[in-house]
Scaffold this active site. Structure first.
Site, PDB file in Angstrom:
ATOM      1  CD  GLU A  70      -2.681  -1.106   2.607  1.00 22.21           C
ATOM      2  OE1 GLU A  70      -3.568  -1.957   2.737  1.00 22.21           O
ATOM      3  OE2 GLU A  70      -2.446  -0.227   3.472  1.00 22.21           O
ATOM      4  N   PRO A  71       0.330   2.396  -0.381  1.00 22.70           N
ATOM      5  CG  PRO A  71      -0.864   4.012  -1.552  1.00 22.70           C
ATOM      6  CD  PRO A  71      -0.989   2.632  -0.994  1.00 22.70           C
ATOM      7  CD  GLU A 122       6.597 -13.164  -2.381  1.00 21.93           C
ATOM      8  OE1 GLU A 122       6.486 -12.011  -2.822  1.00 21.93           O
ATOM      9  OE2 GLU A 122       6.140 -13.506  -1.270  1.00 21.93           O
ATOM     10  NE  ARG A 123      11.283 -13.361   1.416  1.00 21.59           N
ATOM     11  CZ  ARG A 123      10.989 -13.171   2.694  1.00 21.59           C
ATOM     12  NH1 ARG A 123      11.378 -14.059   3.597  1.00 21.59           N
ATOM     13  NH2 ARG A 123      10.308 -12.110   3.089  1.00 21.59           N
ATOM     14  NE  ARG A 153      32.631  -2.604 -31.132  1.00 19.40           N
ATOM     15  CZ  ARG A 153      32.326  -1.589 -31.894  1.00 19.40           C
ATOM     16  NH1 ARG A 153      31.716  -1.802 -33.051  1.00 19.40           N
ATOM     17  NH2 ARG A 153      32.607  -0.360 -31.533  1.00 19.40           N
TER      18      ARG A 153
END
Length: 385
Positions: A133-134, A250-251, A276
């Site tokens: 949330e803010p 989640e992590r 290159r």
């Protein structure tokens, strides 16, 4: 072809090898030709979800009886690596399949599982989780969004920000207070089906430093009326516990993503320096280039090996929060260092957006912030000392 030579981990079974090949081909054929346009548009089209669902690349770890693939977290890892290795970093499927769907599978009622999981697996529903949330990031105990019970309904009020999949999501798991006086024990997870939700409003798609095509958004809930059946599970006050139980997975999703981004960065750079020339020599022939890439390859290999070990432990149900926090913190910190050094070897071209290394550099930065900042990870690790 990858610049790393990491042996397959023990958990990488034959069916996972086949899935790896299938997912890689799918991403290259269906998404690869359109990536530049989608990045320029700053949005993936809704159809990417439907196509992923049709290909069996959503909800791979959800049981077949609920429409999923019937696999394990290892299947999610293989698919997520294919997305990232193909340059599809901003796609919110890892959150959809590896976080949102497992919340419903592990904590939902039987009716909730049958109601929502098949549609998440097919891509008919796009999932999001609304935590931040803010003014409230990692401090989930103090969220201000409320879900007040009135008769046989809940009335949801609040605002959320930094929400992945925010523009496309039509099933959102919202972290809310059902009892504001109880702190963490007053937190519950409410499921909002947005298509019929009066009072729900999507805010702006947020402009970001990286992950341009990700539809990270603000969301607003103004007197949104929900049936009591949309409380995830059967009891109020279980939300904080539910959130904490899913943190290692989640992590690891973030850590695995970071490793794949590192691998892609090193591969892109090796290819570039072999082509290159400067001062009449290929860049790869300069000792400085060799030393820089030797270090990058070593660090990427260490990160991949550690994360593979953690994935194996998670699949067995043995991964603790502290070790998952170490993987997330170290892999994402190392990603930033590796991509920075790779970009340097591109010289001025590395600063040009048309080169993928430029986008990798920008996209990598948020990995140290979301899913818990790396400072939070270190705090958790320190508590184990």
């Amino acid at each position: 072809m990858t610049a790393l030579n990491v042996p397959r981990p023990a958990w990488m079974t034959e069916d996972l090898v086949l899935l790896e090949e299938q997912a890689g081909r799918f991403v290259a054929a269906e998404y690869g030709p359109h990536l530049e346009k989608w990045h320029d548009d700053h949005m993936y089209p809704r159809e990417v979800w439907t196509k992923a669902g049709q290909a069996g690349l959503l909800c791979a770890m959800i049981p077949e009886e609920y429409g999923g693939g019937g696999g394990s977290f290892a299947h999610e890892v293989v698919i997520n690596r294919a997305f990232s290795l193909g340059g599809f970093d901003a796609f919110g499927a890892p959150l959809h399949s590896g976080i949102v769907a497992p919340y419903i599978w592990r904590f939902g009622t039987e009716e909730q599982k049958k109601r929502w999981l098949p549609k998440l697996a097919s891509g008919e529903l796009v999932g999001a989780i609304a935590m931040s949330e803010p003014g409230t990031g990692s401090d989930l105990q103090n969220v201000r969004t409320t879900a007040v019970k009135k008769g046989n309904r809940y009335v949801l009020n609040g605002s959320k920000t930094f929400i992945t999949n925010g523009q496309h999501a039509n099933l959102i798991v919202v972290v809310a207070k059902t009892d504001p006086k109880e702190g963490a024990k007053g937190v519950s997870l409410m499921v909002v089906e947005t298509d019929d939700a009066q009072g729900f409003r999507r805010g702006r798609k947020l402009k970001k430093l990286g992950l341009d095509a990700a539809d990270t958004s603000e969301l607003f809930f103004e007197d949104v009326s929900l049936p009591t059946e949309n409380l995830l599970g059967t009891d109020e006050g279980q939300g904080f516990v539910q959130l904490m139980k899913e943190l290692p997975q989640e992590r690891m999703i973030v850590a695995v993503h970071a490793c794949a981004m590192m691998e892609r960065a090193v591969t892109l750079t090796v290819d570039y320096v072999k082509q290159r020339t400067a001062f009449g020599k290929k860049l790869i022939e300069f000792q400085n280039t060799q030393f820089e890439l030797a270090e990058c390859k070593t660090e990427a290999t260490i990160a991949r090996s550690f994360c593979d070990e953690c994935v194996g432990r998670l699949v067995k149900g043995e991964l603790d929060t502290v070790t998952a926090s170490m993987a997330k913190y170290w892999a994402t910190d190392t990603l930033g260092k590796v991509v920075d050094r790779c970009l340097q070897l591109f010289g001025g071209y590395g600063f040009m957006d048309e080169y993928p290394i430029s986008r990798l550099f920008r996209d990598a930065r948020v990995m140290r912030i979301y899913a818990g900042t790396n400072e939070i990870m270190k705090l958790l690790i320190a508590r184990s000392l």
